[in-house]
Design a protein around this motif. Structure first.
Motif, mmCIF file in Angstrom:
data_model
loop_
_atom_site.group_PDB
_atom_site.id
_atom_site.type_symbol
_atom_site.label_atom_id
_atom_site.label_comp_id
_atom_site.label_asym_id
_atom_site.label_seq_id
_atom_site.Cartn_x
_atom_site.Cartn_y
_atom_site.Cartn_z
ATOM 1 N N VAL A 1 0.849 -1.203 0.000
ATOM 2 C CA VAL A 1 0.000 0.000 0.000
ATOM 3 C C VAL A 1 0.884 1.253 0.000
ATOM 4 O O VAL A 1 1.822 1.356 0.798
ATOM 5 N N ILE A 2 0.566 2.183 -0.903
ATOM 6 C CA ILE A 2 1.231 3.496 -0.900
ATOM 7 C C ILE A 2 0.273 4.512 -0.288
ATOM 8 O O ILE A 2 -0.827 4.729 -0.813
ATOM 9 N N ALA A 3 0.698 5.135 0.813
ATOM 10 C CA ALA A 3 -0.096 6.209 1.416
ATOM 11 C C ALA A 3 0.235 7.519 0.713
ATOM 12 O O ALA A 3 1.343 7.703 0.216
ATOM 13 N N ASN A 4 -0.733 8.418 0.688
ATOM 14 C CA ASN A 4 -0.481 9.746 0.114
ATOM 15 C C ASN A 4 -1.518 10.730 0.622
ATOM 16 O O ASN A 4 -2.618 10.339 0.995
ATOM 17 N N GLY A 5 -1.126 12.006 0.620
ATOM 18 C CA GLY A 5 -2.060 13.072 0.966
ATOM 19 C C GLY A 5 -1.626 13.842 2.195
ATOM 20 O O GLY A 5 -1.998 13.492 3.315
ATOM 21 N N GLY A 6 -0.789 14.861 1.990
ATOM 22 C CA GLY A 6 -0.381 15.733 3.085
ATOM 23 C C GLY A 6 0.692 15.149 3.998
ATOM 24 O O GLY A 6 0.865 15.624 5.120
ATOM 25 N N TYR A 7 1.413 14.152 3.539
ATOM 26 C CA TYR A 7 2.443 13.550 4.401
ATOM 27 C C TYR A 7 3.749 14.345 4.387
ATOM 28 O O TYR A 7 4.140 14.911 3.366
ATOM 29 N N THR A 8 4.405 14.345 5.558
ATOM 30 C CA THR A 8 5.783 14.815 5.658
ATOM 31 C C THR A 8 6.646 13.572 5.837
ATOM 32 O O THR A 8 6.118 12.470 6.044
ATOM 33 N N ALA A 9 7.964 13.749 5.800
ATOM 34 C CA ALA A 9 8.841 12.595 6.031
ATOM 35 C C ALA A 9 8.541 12.000 7.408
ATOM 36 O O ALA A 9 8.478 10.780 7.583
ATOM 37 N N LYS A 10 8.298 12.890 8.381
ATOM 38 C CA LYS A 10 8.069 12.431 9.747
ATOM 39 C C LYS A 10 6.760 11.628 9.846
ATOM 40 O O LYS A 10 6.750 10.494 10.346
ATOM 41 N N SER A 11 5.679 12.208 9.337
ATOM 42 C CA SER A 11 4.392 11.490 9.468
ATOM 43 C C SER A 11 4.397 10.237 8.595
ATOM 44 O O SER A 11 3.778 9.225 8.933
ATOM 45 N N GLY A 12 5.139 10.285 7.488
ATOM 46 C CA GLY A 12 5.242 9.097 6.624
ATOM 47 C C GLY A 12 5.976 7.969 7.327
ATOM 48 O O GLY A 12 5.537 6.809 7.307
ATOM 49 N N ALA A 13 7.088 8.312 7.975
ATOM 50 C CA ALA A 13 7.873 7.295 8.696
ATOM 51 C C ALA A 13 7.016 6.664 9.798
ATOM 52 O O ALA A 13 7.045 5.442 10.005
ATOM 53 N N GLN A 14 6.213 7.496 10.484
ATOM 54 C CA GLN A 14 5.342 6.964 11.557
ATOM 55 C C GLN A 14 4.248 6.056 10.987
ATOM 56 O O GLN A 14 3.905 5.033 11.581
ATOM 57 N N ILE B 1 4.435 4.204 8.337
ATOM 58 C CA ILE B 1 5.039 2.906 7.994
ATOM 59 C C ILE B 1 5.296 2.090 9.269
ATOM 60 O O ILE B 1 4.998 0.898 9.335
ATOM 61 N N LEU B 2 5.795 2.778 10.280
ATOM 62 C CA LEU B 2 6.095 2.109 11.557
ATOM 63 C C LEU B 2 4.832 1.492 12.171
ATOM 64 O O LEU B 2 4.845 0.374 12.681
ATOM 65 N N LYS B 3 3.728 2.238 12.064
ATOM 66 C CA LYS B 3 2.447 1.757 12.602
ATOM 67 C C LYS B 3 1.876 0.593 11.795
ATOM 68 O O LYS B 3 0.966 -0.102 12.236
ATOM 69 N N GLY B 4 2.391 0.435 10.576
ATOM 70 C CA GLY B 4 1.889 -0.653 9.729
ATOM 71 C C GLY B 4 0.720 -0.251 8.854
ATOM 72 O O GLY B 4 0.096 -1.096 8.213
ATOM 73 N N ASP B 5 0.416 1.055 8.775
ATOM 74 C CA ASP B 5 -0.717 1.488 7.952
ATOM 75 C C ASP B 5 -0.398 1.495 6.456
ATOM 76 O O ASP B 5 -1.306 1.486 5.620
ATOM 77 N N ALA B 6 0.886 1.584 6.116
ATOM 78 C CA ALA B 6 1.284 1.596 4.700
ATOM 79 C C ALA B 6 2.713 1.080 4.598
ATOM 80 O O ALA B 6 3.434 0.979 5.603
ATOM 81 N N ASP B 7 3.136 0.776 3.348
ATOM 82 C CA ASP B 7 4.502 0.284 3.110
ATOM 83 C C ASP B 7 5.381 1.363 2.494
ATOM 84 O O ASP B 7 6.593 1.366 2.666
ATOM 85 N N LEU B 8 4.750 2.258 1.738
ATOM 86 C CA LEU B 8 5.478 3.285 0.988
ATOM 87 C C LEU B 8 4.710 4.598 1.132
ATOM 88 O O LEU B 8 3.496 4.581 1.363
ATOM 89 N N ILE B 9 5.415 5.726 0.966
ATOM 90 C CA ILE B 9 4.768 7.036 1.129
ATOM 91 C C ILE B 9 4.987 7.865 -0.134
ATOM 92 O O ILE B 9 6.140 8.081 -0.541
ATOM 93 N N ALA B 10 3.899 8.311 -0.745
ATOM 94 C CA ALA B 10 4.040 9.177 -1.922
ATOM 95 C C ALA B 10 3.968 10.638 -1.491
ATOM 96 O O ALA B 10 3.144 11.026 -0.662
ATOM 97 N N ILE B 11 4.845 11.423 -2.108
ATOM 98 C CA ILE B 11 4.964 12.847 -1.798
ATOM 99 C C ILE B 11 4.688 13.620 -3.088
ATOM 100 O O ILE B 11 5.299 13.338 -4.122
ATOM 101 N N GLY B 12 3.783 14.588 -3.023
ATOM 102 C CA GLY B 12 3.431 15.355 -4.213
ATOM 103 C C GLY B 12 3.978 16.766 -4.175
ATOM 104 O O GLY B 12 5.102 17.039 -4.633
ATOM 105 N N ARG B 13 3.193 17.696 -3.604
ATOM 106 C CA ARG B 13 3.551 19.122 -3.666
ATOM 107 C C ARG B 13 4.962 19.435 -3.159
ATOM 108 O O ARG B 13 5.675 20.230 -3.798
ATOM 109 N N PRO B 14 5.420 18.805 -2.061
ATOM 110 C CA PRO B 14 6.784 19.134 -1.615
ATOM 111 C C PRO B 14 7.860 18.784 -2.661
ATOM 112 O O PRO B 14 8.929 19.393 -2.693
#
Ligand code: FNR
Ligand code: 8K6
Length: 345
Positions: free
Chosen positions: A288-301, A303-316
């Motif tokens: 699962v790729i999470a996306n939508g308003g993530y920062t590196a910090k919230s993305g890392a958390q 993944i750690l929580k197990g909600d997603a495997d990868l984090i997509a970053i758009g506007r930044p």
């Protein structure tokens, strides 16, 4: 290094290994040439971002009838394939991986792009508003697709996927999100068909599954982007959740590379009992790729929580071509602003 779990390689199978868990979200930039052929400036733009684990290209038209935005690139003729090959080579030379996002805008188009004809949609139900940056083009009533139109679109997706392989892409993402054609079939407010493409979850998802099937025959790696929460060019209907429950459980039996959240801010949505990513994760057991308003910090958390495997970053990533390096070395990021859309840096 902070957020270390973002910087571990990921094996997505069949020889696809990403250097890290950060993904570039697809970002329409409307900077192809007049013939919808990608340019050298675009090659430099994507090439500069090759240190991200995977680039997902801007949404790319599968056929002339798919177009709804000015200068959005295509992948249906030889000139476009050649120009995309230049881009995939640049990304590969710089050590990166790139998928193309395959797109049909459906009713989010205008007769201006369709030789004066009405744009295609599941039902003759229009949206309000106008083509971005072309205020004179107000959206109108689309044409309800015939079965022949639907067969043609499935075929066009397959041809674009075969072209993606020729152009050297590592895979494709099917754009099933954000209120565009495939998503229009998945929501009751836009799909009021009474034939085998409407009325039930099975029927409403028939186009999506037919496209996946056709595309899978052409290229190994196929991801899908979905928007279970209607939020862009789409009205919510309480019955939609049943459609997405069905879609996600059925996706488990197909060998997809990933399912990707399509939302602007991945926050709690009552009718999904969580964020869109959490909702997808509950029913879909693959990557699962999470996306939508993530920062590196919230993305890392996440993944750690197990909600997603990868984090997509758009506007930044529009604002920071060197996003990965800046995050790794804990530098301050440049803030994204809309005026950055006028130039490819
Ligand atoms: C987008 N988004 C988008 N989504 C998509 O599936 N295909 C696309 O071509 C585009 N194009 C696009 C252009 C621009 C200018 C923006 C701002 C957004 C949505 C994008 O992929 C992403 O979901 C959102 O930007 C939310 O993620 P961020 O920006 O909060 O990381
Ligand atoms: C030559 C004309 C240049 C026009 C540039 C337009 C920029 C396009 C922005 C498109 C945005 C697409 C957004 C898709 C998802 C948004 C969800 C809110």
């Amino acid at each position: 290094m902070r957020h270390e779990n973002l910087f571990t390689p990921v094996d997505l199978g069949a020889g696809l290994i990403l250097n890290n868990r950060l993904i570039m979200a697809p970002l329409t930039r409307c900077m192809a040439d007049e013939n919808l052929v990608p340019t050298e400036t675009m090659a430099a733009y994507y090439g500069r971002r090759a240190d991200i684990g995977l680039i997902i290209s801007e949404a790319t038209n599968i056929s002339p009838s798919a177009q709804g935005y000015p200068k959005s690139p295509g992948l249906y003729n030889d000139a476009q394939v050649k120009a995309w090959k230049n881009i995939t080579q640049r990304v590969h030379q710089n050590g990166g991986k790139i998928f193309v996002q395959l797109w049909h805008t459906g009713r989010v188009s205008h007769s201006f792009f369709q030789n004066g004809e009405k744009p295609l949609a599941p039902s003759a139900i229009g949206i309000e508003g106008h083509v971005p940056r072309m205020r004179e083009l107000e959206y109108g009533e689309p044409k309800a697709m015939t079965e022949a139109d639907i067969t043609q679109v499935i075929n066009d997706f397959a041809i674009a996927a075969a072209n993606a392989k020729k152009a050297g892409f590592d895979g494709v993402e099917i754009h099933g999100a954000n209120g565009y054609l495939i998503d229009q079939f998945l929501h009751f407010s836009s799909n009021q068909r009474t034939d085998e493409f409407g009325g039930t979850a099975k029927n409403m998802s028939r186009l999506l599954f037919s496209v996946i099937d056709a595309v899978k025959k052409e290229i190994e790696h196929v991801g899908v982007r979905l928007s279970p929460a209607a939020y862009f060019n789409m009205e919510h209907d309480v019955r939609d959740v049943g459609v997405f429950d069905y879609v996600l459980s059925k996706l488990n039996s197909l060998e997809l590379t990933y399912v990707h959240t399509g939302i602007f801010e991945d926050s709690h949505i009552d009718y999904l009992n969580g964020s869109v990513t959490q909702y997808i994760r509950q029913s879909y057991h693959g990557t699962v790729i999470a996306n939508g308003g993530y920062t590196a910090k919230s993305g890392a958390q996440t993944i750690l929580k197990g909600d997603a495997d990868l984090i997509a970053i758009g506007r930044p990533l529009i604002a920071n071509p060197d996003y990965v390096e800046k995050v790794k070395t804990e530098q301050v990021l440049t803030e994204y602003t809309e005026d950055m859309l006028t130039e490819l840096i």
